[in-house]
Design an enzyme around this catalytic site. Sequence first.
Site, PDB file in Angstrom:
ATOM      1  N   GLY A  29       5.454 -11.888   1.813  1.00 54.98           N
ATOM      2  CA  GLY A  29       4.174 -11.926   2.524  1.00 54.98           C
ATOM      3  C   GLY A  29       3.112 -12.616   1.682  1.00 54.98           C
ATOM      4  O   GLY A  29       3.372 -13.041   0.553  1.00 54.98           O
ATOM      5  N   LYS A  94       5.611  -1.559   6.943  1.00 54.17           N
ATOM      6  CA  LYS A  94       5.897  -2.897   6.463  1.00 54.17           C
ATOM      7  C   LYS A  94       6.738  -3.618   7.516  1.00 54.17           C
ATOM      8  O   LYS A  94       7.265  -3.006   8.416  1.00 54.17           O
ATOM      9  CB  LYS A  94       6.668  -2.835   5.138  1.00 54.17           C
ATOM     10  CG  LYS A  94       5.806  -2.289   4.001  1.00 54.17           C
ATOM     11  CD  LYS A  94       6.513  -2.306   2.662  1.00 54.17           C
ATOM     12  CE  LYS A  94       7.220  -3.573   2.351  1.00 54.17           C
ATOM     13  NZ  LYS A  94       6.380  -4.791   2.452  1.00 54.17           N
ATOM     14  N   GLU A 103      13.402  -5.702   2.055  1.00 53.80           N
ATOM     15  CA  GLU A 103      12.355  -5.050   1.257  1.00 53.80           C
ATOM     16  C   GLU A 103      12.754  -3.607   0.949  1.00 53.80           C
ATOM     17  O   GLU A 103      12.598  -3.126  -0.174  1.00 53.80           O
ATOM     18  CB  GLU A 103      11.019  -5.083   2.012  1.00 53.80           C
ATOM     19  CG  GLU A 103      10.438  -6.483   2.095  1.00 53.80           C
ATOM     20  CD  GLU A 103       9.237  -6.604   3.009  1.00 53.80           C
ATOM     21  OE1 GLU A 103       8.512  -7.579   2.863  1.00 53.80           O
ATOM     22  OE2 GLU A 103       9.023  -5.737   3.877  1.00 53.80           O
TER      23      GLU A 103
HETATM   24  C1  5RP Z   1       6.704  -8.481   5.169  1.00 57.03           C
HETATM   25  C2  5RP Z   1       5.853  -7.336   4.778  1.00 57.03           C
HETATM   26  C3  5RP Z   1       4.566  -7.615   4.122  1.00 57.03           C
HETATM   27  O1  5RP Z   1       4.478  -6.905   2.948  1.00 57.03           O
HETATM   28  C4  5RP Z   1       3.445  -7.215   5.038  1.00 57.03           C
HETATM   29  O2  5RP Z   1       3.630  -7.850   6.279  1.00 57.03           O
HETATM   30  C5  5RP Z   1       2.089  -7.566   4.450  1.00 57.03           C
HETATM   31  O3  5RP Z   1       1.937  -8.954   4.446  1.00 57.03           O
HETATM   32  P1  5RP Z   1       0.636  -9.644   3.873  1.00 57.03           P
HETATM   33  O4  5RP Z   1       0.626  -9.415   2.411  1.00 57.03           O
HETATM   34  O5  5RP Z   1       0.807 -11.105   4.241  1.00 57.03           O
HETATM   35  O6  5RP Z   1      -0.550  -9.028   4.570  1.00 57.03           O
HETATM   36  O7  5RP Z   1       6.179  -6.182   4.979  1.00 57.03           O
HETATM   37  O8  5RP Z   1       7.857  -8.060   5.861  1.00 57.03           O
END
Ligand code: 5RP
Length: 230
Positions: A29, A94, A103
């Site tokens: 992300g 997440k 993850e």
């Molecule tokens: C990806 C995730 C990310 O950690 C979550 O979406 C947060 O993303 P960002 O740091 O772009 O806000 O779980 O699968």
Amino acid sequence: MSITDQKKRVAEAALDYVQAGDIVGVGTGSTANCFIDALARIKGKLDGTVASSNASAERLRQHGIAVLDLSQVGTMPLYVDGADEATRNLHLIKGGGGALTREKIVAHACEKFVCIADQSKLVDRLGAFPLPVEVIPMAQSPVSREMVKLGGQPELRHDFTTDNGNIIVDVRNLEIANPVELERTINQVPGVVTVGLFALRAADVLLLGSETGVEVLTWFEDGTGHSHFR
Ligand code: 5RP
């Protein structure tokens, strides 16, 4: 301070948890990307990384940081990743980026999970963000029906395939009063690969960016929450 600057600030703060000779688990992300960019400055200190997505692996390699297979390494000391929502209990949603399964696998293989997030991610109760569920494609309809039974409104994430070749169903309007119980319940539905609740294995530390600094939230062994600014 902009959200982007808050993300950079928490990513920098996460470097304090990296020790010489560590193999570090790396999330996915935009916030995790800030961490990867920060990590590049201290790459000589690392013995390598394990990435939670193809995208993160590519960014790590672009910085000249070694990316290892999870099967090549044992338990790792540290996992650093962002979140879509986080509570003061360090429970998370997440999977906004669709990498939730890898993850969760990498987070489980690490002793300490440091979650990095800007202040907009902090919530009193999880669930305003639609809950991502990775699903085996043939199970889309039965899994969606189960999500309706749980009170949610499932919606297929269009034009999206996970790194594992599966689909994502985003579930709106779930009452997430007990994240641990709901994580268990959804994970038991046949066809579900993983739900994006991180409560059974919550974060150990939440670094929360703000206008004034980084708030550090942790749990003590006696179950009491603790936070301080740095
Ligand atoms: C990806 C995730 C990310 O950690 C979550 O979406 C947060 O993303 P960002 O740091 O772009 O806000 O779980 O699968």
